[in-house]
Design a protein around this motif. Structure first.
Motif, PDB file in Angstrom:
ATOM      1  N   ASN A  28      48.819  68.296  27.314  1.00  8.52           N
ATOM      2  CA  ASN A  28      48.751  68.275  25.854  1.00  8.52           C
ATOM      3  C   ASN A  28      49.627  67.195  25.239  1.00  8.52           C
ATOM      4  OD1 ASN A  28      47.027  70.609  25.721  1.00  8.52           O
ATOM      5  ND2 ASN A  28      48.819  71.870  26.201  1.00  8.52           N
ATOM      6  N   MET A  29      50.110  66.294  26.083  1.00  9.43           N
ATOM      7  CA  MET A  29      50.993  65.202  25.665  1.00  9.43           C
ATOM      8  C   MET A  29      52.297  65.714  25.079  1.00  9.43           C
ATOM      9  SD  MET A  29      49.481  62.673  26.838  1.00  9.43           S
ATOM     10  CE  MET A  29      50.494  61.331  26.225  1.00  9.43           C
ATOM     11  N   ARG A  30      52.735  66.867  25.518  1.00 13.60           N
ATOM     12  CA  ARG A  30      54.054  67.380  25.173  1.00 13.60           C
ATOM     13  C   ARG A  30      55.053  66.884  26.217  1.00 13.60           C
ATOM     14  NH1 ARG A  30      55.473  71.308  21.524  1.00 13.60           N
ATOM     15  NH2 ARG A  30      53.795  71.841  20.091  1.00 13.60           N
ATOM     16  N   LEU A  31      56.273  66.578  25.780  1.00 15.46           N
ATOM     17  CA  LEU A  31      57.305  66.067  26.672  1.00 15.46           C
ATOM     18  C   LEU A  31      57.795  67.174  27.603  1.00 15.46           C
ATOM     19  CD1 LEU A  31      59.449  64.023  24.117  1.00 15.46           C
ATOM     20  CD2 LEU A  31      57.431  63.293  25.405  1.00 15.46           C
ATOM     21  N   ARG A  32      58.064  66.800  28.858  1.00 20.50           N
ATOM     22  CA  ARG A  32      58.571  67.765  29.841  1.00 20.50           C
ATOM     23  C   ARG A  32      59.969  67.388  30.327  1.00 20.50           C
ATOM     24  NH1 ARG A  32      55.784  72.504  29.932  1.00 20.50           N
ATOM     25  NH2 ARG A  32      56.937  72.883  31.865  1.00 20.50           N
ATOM     26  N   THR A  33      60.070  66.264  31.029  1.00 27.70           N
ATOM     27  CA  THR A  33      61.346  65.864  31.618  1.00 27.70           C
ATOM     28  C   THR A  33      61.591  64.376  31.403  1.00 27.70           C
ATOM     29  OG1 THR A  33      60.385  65.317  33.782  1.00 27.70           O
ATOM     30  CG2 THR A  33      61.080  67.604  33.437  1.00 27.70           C
ATOM     31  N   ILE A  34      62.829  63.948  31.653  1.00 26.41           N
ATOM     32  CA  ILE A  34      63.143  62.518  31.693  1.00 26.41           C
ATOM     33  C   ILE A  34      62.524  61.949  32.965  1.00 26.41           C
ATOM     34  CG2 ILE A  34      64.999  60.816  31.859  1.00 26.41           C
ATOM     35  CD1 ILE A  34      66.732  62.732  30.214  1.00 26.41           C
ATOM     36  N   ASN A  35      61.837  60.846  32.827  1.00 28.92           N
ATOM     37  CA  ASN A  35      61.051  60.284  33.930  1.00 28.92           C
ATOM     38  C   ASN A  35      61.898  59.388  34.833  1.00 28.92           C
ATOM     39  OD1 ASN A  35      58.734  59.589  35.473  1.00 28.92           O
ATOM     40  ND2 ASN A  35      58.435  57.752  34.230  1.00 28.92           N
ATOM     41  N   GLU A  36      62.879  59.969  35.493  1.00 29.36           N
ATOM     42  CA  GLU A  36      63.691  59.204  36.440  1.00 29.36           C
ATOM     43  C   GLU A  36      62.939  59.064  37.756  1.00 29.36           C
ATOM     44  OE1 GLU A  36      68.134  60.435  34.811  1.00 29.36           O
ATOM     45  OE2 GLU A  36      67.298  61.491  36.541  1.00 29.36           O
TER      46      GLU A  36
END
Length: 239
Positions: A28-36
């Motif tokens: 749903n294009m909701r943010l989940r985590t920092i993309n490290e």
């Protein structure tokens, strides 16, 4: 010539690439985590706003922000004007902070590294094969990340890396730069050289090289200015 070289992305498209590189998203294009790129999944901020020099604004919300609150925030985002000075807070700054009941935010300029940006000094790629030698002295902490943070480009003096630029956020479309220069080697133009070398390496793998920083990181802004990077907007997050 690749399609990416022929068609320069718009500021809004660059901002989309930026937020997608910074954070993982759900369907749903909701943010989940920092993309490290290395192991570990710290949570994303609750709210992201990207304002562009073209006048468009892009907003994203973490998965746990209620839908009704997200809609209110989205309406305010649509009313944000184009941004010129990256020190200027969003038009609806107070409303965002109040609605999310937060006192913590980050803000900073976003840049595209142009195709014409190339190093004028010799830089080298840091890999598993040469990392022990090049990272000795001050960059040993990078050894555990070296397989993930690629490309990783260094400027070497006296047999060791003194300035490094590497990919710290990665997607299939774009890479975000992470820059480190030893204190005693700052002010010599080395940072701009490794940024240019890193951007070349990213373009060679068909990626778009992006660079962003914070409003209070004056040394990083100086690198962007001296390197002639292309400013396309400002990111703003609330945790």
């Amino acid at each position: 010539m690749s399609d990416r070289e022929q068609i320069k992305p718009t500021a809004h498209e660059l901002m989309e690439m930026h937020v997608e590189a910074l954070f993982t998203h759900d369907r749903n294009m909701r943010l989940r985590t920092i993309n490290e790129p290395w192991p570990g999944e710290p949570p994303a901020p609750r709210f992201f706003l990207g304002r562009t020099i073209e006048g468009s604004a892009l907003c994203r919300f973490r998965y746990d922000v209620p839908e009704t609150l997200a809609r209110l925030l989205e309406e305010l985002c649509a009313d944000e004007p184009n941004v010129k000075d990256f020190q200027t807070k969003p038009k609806h700054f107070e409303a965002y902070m109040n609605l999310l009941q937060s006192e913590r935010f980050t803000m900073g300029p976003c840049y595209l590294i142009p195709d014409a940006t190339v190093p004028t000094m010799e830089v080298v790629s840091v890999t598993r094969e040469n990392m022990t030698e090049l990272l000795r002295g001050s960059f040993e902490w990078l050894i555990s990340e070296i397989d993930y943070a690629q490309p990783c480009i260094a400027l070497v003096r006296e047999g060791r890396a003194v300035s490094i630029c590497r990919s710290v956020r990665i997607t299939s479309r774009a890479h975000e730069a992470g820059l480190e220069t030893l204190d005693e080697f700052r002010g010599r133009g080395y940072a701009a050289e490794v940024v240019a070398g890193w951007a070349m390496a990213v373009r060679q793998i068909e990626g778009i090289p992006l660079y962003s920083t914070l409003c209070d990181n004056f040394s990083s802004q100086s690198v962007a200015r001296k390197s002639g990077l292309s400013y396309y907007g400002v990111n703003f997050t609330i945790t």
